[in-house]
Design an enzyme around this catalytic site. Structure first.
Site, short mmCIF file in Angstrom:
data_model
loop_
_atom_site.label_atom_id
_atom_site.label_comp_id
_atom_site.label_asym_id
_atom_site.label_seq_id
_atom_site.Cartn_x
_atom_site.Cartn_y
_atom_site.Cartn_z
N SER A 123 0.14 42.79 6.71
CA SER A 123 0.42 44.09 7.31
C SER A 123 1.74 43.99 8.06
O SER A 123 2.15 42.88 8.46
CB SER A 123 -0.71 44.48 8.27
OG SER A 123 -0.33 45.60 9.07
N TYR A 139 -6.55 43.17 15.07
CA TYR A 139 -6.10 43.33 13.69
C TYR A 139 -4.74 42.66 13.48
O TYR A 139 -4.54 41.91 12.52
CB TYR A 139 -6.03 44.81 13.32
CG TYR A 139 -5.61 45.07 11.88
CD1 TYR A 139 -6.50 44.89 10.83
CD2 TYR A 139 -4.31 45.49 11.59
CE1 TYR A 139 -6.11 45.11 9.52
CE2 TYR A 139 -3.92 45.72 10.27
CZ TYR A 139 -4.82 45.54 9.24
OH TYR A 139 -4.43 45.75 7.95
#
Length: 246
Positions: free
Chosen positions: A153, A166
């Protein structure tokens, strides 16, 4: 968008495991791999979703996939060993592993992030990914040309406020990929790379950005070129790289 056009038989005869294969990017990747000739092992926790993807792949006339219900949050070490033994017994080896399954967890300041929430995200996004990788590596080494793809990501390459566990988990993902790639370099017929899918029209994206118009983002099917490229023989020699789907 990543520019690549895969030939129809790119993955013919290959055995590829996809985690989180019941929906979103995992579903799109599983279908893309099957459409290019692979036998896809559909791993996820929702058996109904996996069965639906199975039915759609079979109805399209692609190689018959396999459904593997598996809960990455609760799985114990012996269950990973049993999974590897089953794959070896049924398929003999693995040619590909796509680590796609993940959860976002709470988007909140670190100060307000509970230990339980942090550890749950790390369990699914990092610990389970490590366990799968280490347990299945012997089966990947039996392939003539195997590929492990990690899902990263943008917040796993540069941290941003409120992305909490995350972001930390995706930094760990990049680290695991780099360590594995360096260990495999010139020692095994396996390569490891990461893909940052970017903003994509998925349930996870909608949850993370509830105010965003989802129509501005591409469908999972539209970002598949890089997933096909890294999983197939055209990317032989590409190892330890962090690629972007968009």
């Amino acid at each position: 968008m990543f520019e690549y056009s895969a030939r129809p038989d790119l993955l013919a005869g290959r055995i590829i495991l996809v985690t989180g294969a019941g929906r979103g990017i995992g579903e799109a990747a599983a279908k893309a791999y099957a459409a290019h000739g692979a036998t896809v092992l559909l791993l996820g926790k929702n058996e109904d979703n996996l069965n639906r993807v199975y039915d759609e792949i079979e109805a399209a006339g692609h190689p018959r996939p396999a459904v593997i219900p598996f809960n990455l949050e609760t799985a114990l070490p012996h269950q990973y060993d049993e999974l590897a033994a089953m794959i070896e017994r049924e398929f003999g080896h693995l040619d590909g592993l796509l680590h796609n399954a993940a959860i976002v967890g709470p988007r909140t300041p670190i100060e307000q992030l509970s230990g339980d929430n942090f550890m749950r995200v790390m369990q699914i996004n990092v610990n389970a990914m490590f366990m799968l990788t280490s347990t299945l590596l012997p089966l990947l080494k039996l392939s003539k040309d195997a590929s492990v793809i990690f899902t990263s990501s943008s917040v796993g390459r540069k941290g941003r406020a409120y992305w909490g566990a995350y972001a930390v988990s995706k930094f760990a993902t990049e680290g695991l990929m780099q360590v594995l790639a360096d260990e495999l370099d010139d020692t095994a017929p396996v390569r490891a790379n990461s893909i940052n899918p970017g903003a994509t029209r998925t349930d996870m994206r909608a949850k993370a950005y509830p105010g965003e118009n989802p129509l501005v983002n591409p469908l999972p099917e539209e970002i598949m070129p890089v997933y096909l490229y890294l999983m197939g023989p055209d990317s032989a020699g590409i190892n330890g790289q962090a690629l972007d789907a968009q």
